[in-house]
Design an enzyme around this catalytic site. Sequence first.
Site, PDB file in Angstrom:
ATOM      1  N   TYR A   1       0.763  -1.333   0.001  1.00  0.00           N
ATOM      2  CA  TYR A   1       0.129   0.165   0.162  1.00  0.00           C
ATOM      3  C   TYR A   1       0.975   1.189  -0.074  1.00  0.00           C
ATOM      4  CZ  TYR A   1      -3.377   3.296   1.451  1.00  0.00           C
ATOM      5  OH  TYR A   1      -4.474   4.479   1.382  1.00  0.00           O
TER       6      TYR A   1
ATOM      7  N   LYS B   1       1.353   4.191  -3.036  1.00  0.00           N
ATOM      8  CA  LYS B   1       0.986   5.588  -2.609  1.00  0.00           C
ATOM      9  C   LYS B   1       2.309   6.198  -3.153  1.00  0.00           C
ATOM     10  CE  LYS B   1      -3.164   5.669  -1.631  1.00  0.00           C
ATOM     11  NZ  LYS B   1      -4.248   6.290  -2.523  1.00  0.00           N
TER      12      LYS B   1
END
Length: 378
Positions: A166, A170
Site C-alpha cells: 500500500y 502511494k
Amino acid sequence: MATAILLKTKQYPENARVLVTGGAGFLGREVINQLHGRHPNWTIFCLDLYAPNHAQSPLIDQTYEVDIRDRNAVFIALASCKPDLVVHSAALIPSGAARYSTRDSDWQRVKAVNSNGTVNVLEAALAAGCKAFVYTSSIAAVTDDLTRDYYYIDETLPIGRATLHYGRSKALAEAFVLDPAHGAAGLKACVLRPAPIIGPEDTQVISLIHGLIAKGETGFIIGDGNNLSDWLYISNAALAHVLAAENLLSSSTAAGEVFFITNQQPVCFWDLLAAIWAELGHYPRRRTKIPVEMALVWAWLMELWGWISGREVGIGRGSVRDAAAVRYVSCEKAVKMLGYRPLIDGVGLREGVRRSCDGYKKQLAARSMFGGKGSASG
C-alpha cells in the site's frame, strides 16, 4: 470561526466544476458533502465503481460508474464533465493479512489501482483541460517501512523506504502527481497524506479491531504499550481536502506541496484499541505485555501453521511490527498553508471514536436484520 474567515477572505470561482473519484466511498462521500455545503453553486461529479447512495445523489450532477484501471473509460468520463478540479480519492486499501503480503500478485493488484489508476486519472484530467488536482495519498507512503519508528516527522522526510504494497503504491503515485512536467503543462497539484481514518461509515478500521474480540486477541500488548500513533476522523479528513481544493482554485500556494493530515492528537496505539473495545462493550480482564522479539517468534509460528494448513492467519510478523511501531507526524504545514485546524473546526479523537463505534453498531444491527452474521468478519 476560522472556517468562516477563510471563506470570506479568499476568492473562489463561482461555478467551479469538481470531479471526485471514489466519490461513493467512505472518504469521497464526506468530501462531496462538504464541497456542496461550502460551495452550493459548484457542479460536482462522481467517478466510482458504484453509484452513490440515494441521500447523496441530489448533491451530484452526474455519476460515472468507471473503474480507474480502465484508461479509455476514464478519459471518456473526464472529457464529458471537463472538471476544473479533480479530487482523486479512489484507492485500493489492502486489509487483514493482505496488508502485509509479500506476494507479487498482490503487489500488481494494488499497484494497478493506486499507481496505474492515478496515472490514468491525472492524464485524463490534463487532456480534459483540468487545472487543479488534489491527490489523496496516505501517511503510509512514508511509514510503511516496518524497520524503523517515526517520531513526529514532517514532510521533509523523503519517500522511497516503504516496503508494504500500500505505501509503495502511494509513494509511486505521489511522485507521478508531483512531476514538474505536469506543472509545466498548467496543472496545479498537491498531495494529502491522511492518517488512518475512522468514522460512522468506516467499514475497515473499527471492524478489524472489533474482530479481535471474537478471536480472543485482546488480552495482550505487544511491546511496552507506549507507542504513539496518529488517527483521523472522517469530517476532518474531508475538511483538509476541501481546503486544499479551495487553495488550488484561489491562491494556489499549495501547488507542488505535500501535507500530512491527522487529528493532531497522537495516542498510544493500545489505548485506542482499548477505547474502541470499551465502546463496543468489551473490557479485557488483563492485558499482558509481550516483548516484541517473543511476539515475532510467535507470529512466525502462526505464519508457518497458516502455510501448512492453507488458512489465513490473523497475526503475522508484519502485524506484530506494525502494532508496536511509533507512527506520528506533524501537521504544522497543513495548518499554516491550508488553514487546517481539526481541533477548532472539527471532531476530536475521543468523540470521533464514540461516533465511529455508534455507526459500527448500526452496521451490525443492519446486517443482523438482513440475515448477515452480525459480526465484524461477516
